[in-house]
Design an enzyme around this catalytic site. Structure first.
Site, PDB file in Angstrom:
ATOM      1  NE  ARG A   4      30.724  85.407  14.113  1.00 38.09           N
ATOM      2  CZ  ARG A   4      30.584  84.915  12.679  1.00 38.09           C
ATOM      3  NH1 ARG A   4      30.848  86.233  11.476  1.00 38.09           N
ATOM      4  NH2 ARG A   4      29.962  84.744  12.167  1.00 38.09           N
TER       5      ARG A   4
ATOM      6  NE  ARG B 157      24.799  77.592  12.977  1.00 39.60           N
ATOM      7  CZ  ARG B 157      25.936  78.286  13.268  1.00 39.60           C
ATOM      8  NH1 ARG B 157      27.098  78.525  12.385  1.00 39.60           N
ATOM      9  NH2 ARG B 157      25.855  78.891  13.905  1.00 39.60           N
TER      10      ARG B 157
ATOM     11  NE  ARG C 298      32.773  81.529  12.611  1.00 43.00           N
ATOM     12  CZ  ARG C 298      31.899  81.470  11.627  1.00 43.00           C
ATOM     13  NH1 ARG C 298      32.348  82.036  10.208  1.00 43.00           N
ATOM     14  NH2 ARG C 298      30.419  80.949  10.751  1.00 43.00           N
TER      15      ARG C 298
ATOM     16  CG  ASP D  77      33.950  83.065  32.993  1.00 40.88           C
ATOM     17  OD1 ASP D  77      33.543  83.069  32.143  1.00 40.88           O
ATOM     18  OD2 ASP D  77      34.863  84.793  33.386  1.00 40.88           O
TER      19      ASP D  77
ATOM     20  N   GLY E 250      33.106  80.113  30.937  1.00 39.87           N
ATOM     21  CA  GLY E 250      31.035  79.762  31.317  1.00 39.87           C
ATOM     22  C   GLY E 250      30.026  81.417  31.357  1.00 39.87           C
TER      23      GLY E 250
ATOM     24  CG  HIS F  15      34.238  77.541  12.218  1.00 41.06           C
ATOM     25  ND1 HIS F  15      32.435  77.376  11.603  1.00 41.06           N
ATOM     26  CD2 HIS F  15      34.076  78.254  13.520  1.00 41.06           C
ATOM     27  CE1 HIS F  15      32.205  77.862  12.336  1.00 41.06           C
ATOM     28  NE2 HIS F  15      32.506  78.650  13.151  1.00 41.06           N
TER      29      HIS F  15
ATOM     30  CD  GLN G 222      25.180  83.708  26.173  1.00 40.79           C
ATOM     31  OE1 GLN G 222      24.310  83.765  27.205  1.00 40.79           O
ATOM     32  NE2 GLN G 222      23.962  84.950  25.065  1.00 40.79           N
ATOM     33  CB  ILE G 223      29.256  78.094  24.191  1.00 41.74           C
ATOM     34  CG1 ILE G 223      28.840  79.077  23.035  1.00 41.74           C
ATOM     35  CG2 ILE G 223      29.479  76.597  24.525  1.00 41.74           C
ATOM     36  CD1 ILE G 223      30.375  79.212  22.451  1.00 41.74           C
ATOM     37  N   GLY G 224      29.411  78.030  27.601  1.00 39.39           N
ATOM     38  CA  GLY G 224      29.555  77.387  28.684  1.00 39.39           C
ATOM     39  C   GLY G 224      28.650  76.884  29.489  1.00 39.39           C
TER      40      GLY G 224
HETATM   41  O1  TXD Z   1      31.520  76.408  16.652  1.00 43.80           O
HETATM   42  C1  TXD Z   1      31.861  77.502  16.110  1.00 43.80           C
HETATM   43  N1  TXD Z   1      32.897  77.090  17.287  1.00 43.80           N
HETATM   44  C2  TXD Z   1      31.933  78.320  17.232  1.00 43.80           C
HETATM   45  C3  TXD Z   1      32.265  79.352  18.036  1.00 43.80           C
HETATM   46  C4  TXD Z   1      29.820  79.160  17.200  1.00 43.80           C
HETATM   47  C5  TXD Z   1      29.714  80.193  17.612  1.00 43.80           C
HETATM   48  C6  TXD Z   1      30.773  80.993  18.689  1.00 43.80           C
HETATM   49  N2  TXD Z   1      32.203  80.350  18.840  1.00 43.80           N
HETATM   50  C7  TXD Z   1      32.677  80.713  19.289  1.00 43.80           C
HETATM   51  O2  TXD Z   1      33.539  80.363  20.770  1.00 43.80           O
HETATM   52  C8  TXD Z   1      32.905  82.756  20.000  1.00 43.80           C
HETATM   53  O3  TXD Z   1      33.004  83.506  19.138  1.00 43.80           O
HETATM   54  C9  TXD Z   1      33.445  82.855  20.818  1.00 43.80           C
HETATM   55  O4  TXD Z   1      34.785  83.082  20.480  1.00 43.80           O
HETATM   56  C10 TXD Z   1      33.455  81.644  22.024  1.00 43.80           C
HETATM   57  C11 TXD Z   1      32.929  82.146  23.048  1.00 43.80           C
HETATM   58  O5  TXD Z   1      31.516  82.082  23.095  1.00 43.80           O
HETATM   59  P1  TXD Z   1      30.471  82.531  23.853  1.00 43.80           P
HETATM   60  O6  TXD Z   1      29.502  82.982  23.148  1.00 43.80           O
HETATM   61  O7  TXD Z   1      30.168  81.367  25.039  1.00 43.80           O
HETATM   62  O8  TXD Z   1      30.785  83.899  24.670  1.00 43.80           O
HETATM   63  P2  TXD Z   1      30.799  84.729  25.689  1.00 43.80           P
HETATM   64  O9  TXD Z   1      29.083  84.484  26.636  1.00 43.80           O
HETATM   65  O10 TXD Z   1      31.413  85.984  25.721  1.00 43.80           O
HETATM   66  O11 TXD Z   1      31.617  83.473  26.769  1.00 43.80           O
HETATM   67  C12 TXD Z   1      33.174  84.172  26.815  1.00 43.80           C
HETATM   68  C13 TXD Z   1      33.961  83.642  28.089  1.00 43.80           C
HETATM   69  C14 TXD Z   1      32.959  85.011  28.942  1.00 43.80           C
HETATM   70  O12 TXD Z   1      32.394  84.629  29.732  1.00 43.80           O
HETATM   71  C15 TXD Z   1      35.136  85.563  29.946  1.00 43.80           C
HETATM   72  O13 TXD Z   1      34.503  86.350  31.327  1.00 43.80           O
HETATM   73  C16 TXD Z   1      35.154  83.787  29.624  1.00 43.80           C
HETATM   74  O14 TXD Z   1      35.034  83.590  28.179  1.00 43.80           O
HETATM   75  N3  TXD Z   1      36.853  84.960  29.558  1.00 43.80           N
HETATM   76  C17 TXD Z   1      37.676  83.880  30.378  1.00 43.80           C
HETATM   77  N4  TXD Z   1      37.577  83.011  30.654  1.00 43.80           N
HETATM   78  C18 TXD Z   1      38.905  81.861  31.062  1.00 43.80           C
HETATM   79  N5  TXD Z   1      39.978  82.197  31.323  1.00 43.80           N
HETATM   80  C19 TXD Z   1      40.040  83.979  30.163  1.00 43.80           C
HETATM   81  N6  TXD Z   1      41.222  84.291  29.816  1.00 43.80           N
HETATM   82  C20 TXD Z   1      38.804  84.529  29.937  1.00 43.80           C
HETATM   83  N7  TXD Z   1      38.848  85.750  29.304  1.00 43.80           N
HETATM   84  C21 TXD Z   1      37.262  85.568  28.948  1.00 43.80           C
END
Ligand code: TXD
EC number: 1.1.1.37
Length: 321
Positions: free
Chosen positions: A83, A152, A89, A34, A11, A176, A13-15
């Site tokens: 990242r 992009r 990545r 989350d 949940g 990717h 940034q992307i979520g």
């Molecule tokens: O195109 C693509 N595939 C991508 C992928 C483009 C951009 C970013 N991409 C990847 O997506 C990035 O490298 C990350 O590995 C993921 C998620 O990116 P986001 O920006 O949403 O990361 P956040 O904001 O840190 O959110 C990750 C959430 C955070 O709220 C944590 O609490 C949660 O993951 N989290 C979990 N959720 C459920 N279960 C577990 N175990 C868990 N651990 C952390």
């Protein structure tokens, strides 16, 4: 007839953007999972309180309990670290493979009939791991990368030529990573080859240079955003991209979208997840569209696939270590 159900694991940034897009488009009821107490509940309440303004009728729920994802039609996974500037990545693999293991177990237990889209990085390895642990058919476990990488590439072409993004078609294949394969030969504006338009504008030599710069910018576009943001990585565009895939499945649109799919000989790849054009419909990946790559494209594809293999083959030792 009930509404469709979409579960979002992670949940952050992307979520959060995924949840809002699902609601705005009324794709179905949404569950945001989350591990952080209260955060997904807070985000869903916040989005739900905008429903009278935006005019959407869907139920939104935040949770820390995998039970709540039961009966999902689509599950989108973003759980895992993003990242930081200077990181690749692949540097995320140790932490994110542990997170993906727990997520996949949750999906296996409660939502094994869903269509699963992985977004977490390193993408090709995370989707491989999720499919292995869930044991779900590969037609229902895919990764999102190509829709974004292609978007992009399309955006850069549209900006360069001063035309609408709606009229540009272009695609990237492969993993990717920075070795992804933007397909120059098939890039077109309403069917007119982009290279021809660049040659008219600049002459043959400069046109090649301009295209090469766009190809390189596409390959490094994720890092460009990371460097600007300083904390975290791109989140609006990855969310939009995964929503296009989810919508194609939920509405059986049969869109042809570059999708990270498990290959069985296609493009000369066997047993690895790699980005290829796929027809996405209510049965998940309904078909992988194959076509002939020329020698240069095949060489780029082989390099990209080699990078994916190196990463995926390191998964076992990482999980043991
Ligand atoms: O195109 C693509 N595939 C991508 C992928 C483009 C951009 C970013 N991409 C990847 O997506 C990035 O490298 C990350 O590995 C993921 C998620 O990116 P986001 O920006 O949403 O990361 P956040 O904001 O840190 O959110 C990750 C959430 C955070 O709220 C944590 O609490 C949660 O993951 N989290 C979990 N959720 C459920 N279960 C577990 N175990 C868990 N651990 C952390």
């Amino acid at each position: 007839m009930g509404r469709k159900k979409i579960s979002l694991i992670g949940g952050g940034q992307i979520g959060g953007v995924l949840a809002q897009l699902c609601a705005l488009r009324e794709l179905g009821d949404v569950v945001l999972f989350d591990i952080v107490e209260g955060m997904p509940q807070g985000k869903m309440l916040d989005i739900a309180e905008a429903s009278p303004v935006d005019g959407f009728d869907v139920c939104l729920q935040g949770t820390q309990d995998y039970k709540d994802i039961a009966g999902s039609d689509v599950v989108i996974v973003t759980a895992g670290l993003p990242r930081k500037p200077g990181m690749s990545r692949d540097d995320l693999i140790a932490t994110n493979s542990k997170i993906m293991t727990s997520v996949a177990e949750g999906i296996k237990q409660y939502a094994s009939n869903a269509f699963v889209i992985i977004i977490s990085n390193p993408l090709d390895a995370m989707v491989t791991l999720c499919q292995k642990i869930t044991g779900m058919p590969a037609s229902r476990v895919v990764g999102q990368a190509g829709v974004l990488d292609s978007a992009r590439f399309k955006a850069f072409i549209a900006w360069e030529l001063g035309v609408s993004v709606k009229d540009v078609s272009a695609m990237t294949l492969g993993g990717h990573g920075d070795d992804m394969v933007p397909l120059v030969r098939y890039a077109a504006v309403n069917g007119i080859p982009v290279m021809e338009l660049l040659e008219q504008k600049y002459g043959a030599d400069k046109a090649k240079e301009v295209m090469e710069a766009m190809v390189n910018r596409t390959r490094l576009a994720g890092g460009e955003v990371v460097a600007l943001l300083k904390t975290g990585s791109a989140f609006y565009s990855p969310a939009s991209s995964a929503i296009a895939m989810a919508e194609s499945v939920l509405k059986d649109q049969k869109r042809v979208l570059p999708t990270c799919c498990l290959l069985n000989g296609e493009f000369g790849v066997n047993g690895y997840y790699v980005g290829v054009p796929a027809v996405l419909g209510s049965n998940g990946v309904e078909k992988i569209l194959q076509f002939k790559l020329d020698a240069t494209e095949q060489a780029m594809m082989d390099k990209s696939v080699a990078a994916v293999k190196g990463l995926v083959d390191s998964l076992d030792s990482i999980l043991k270590g």
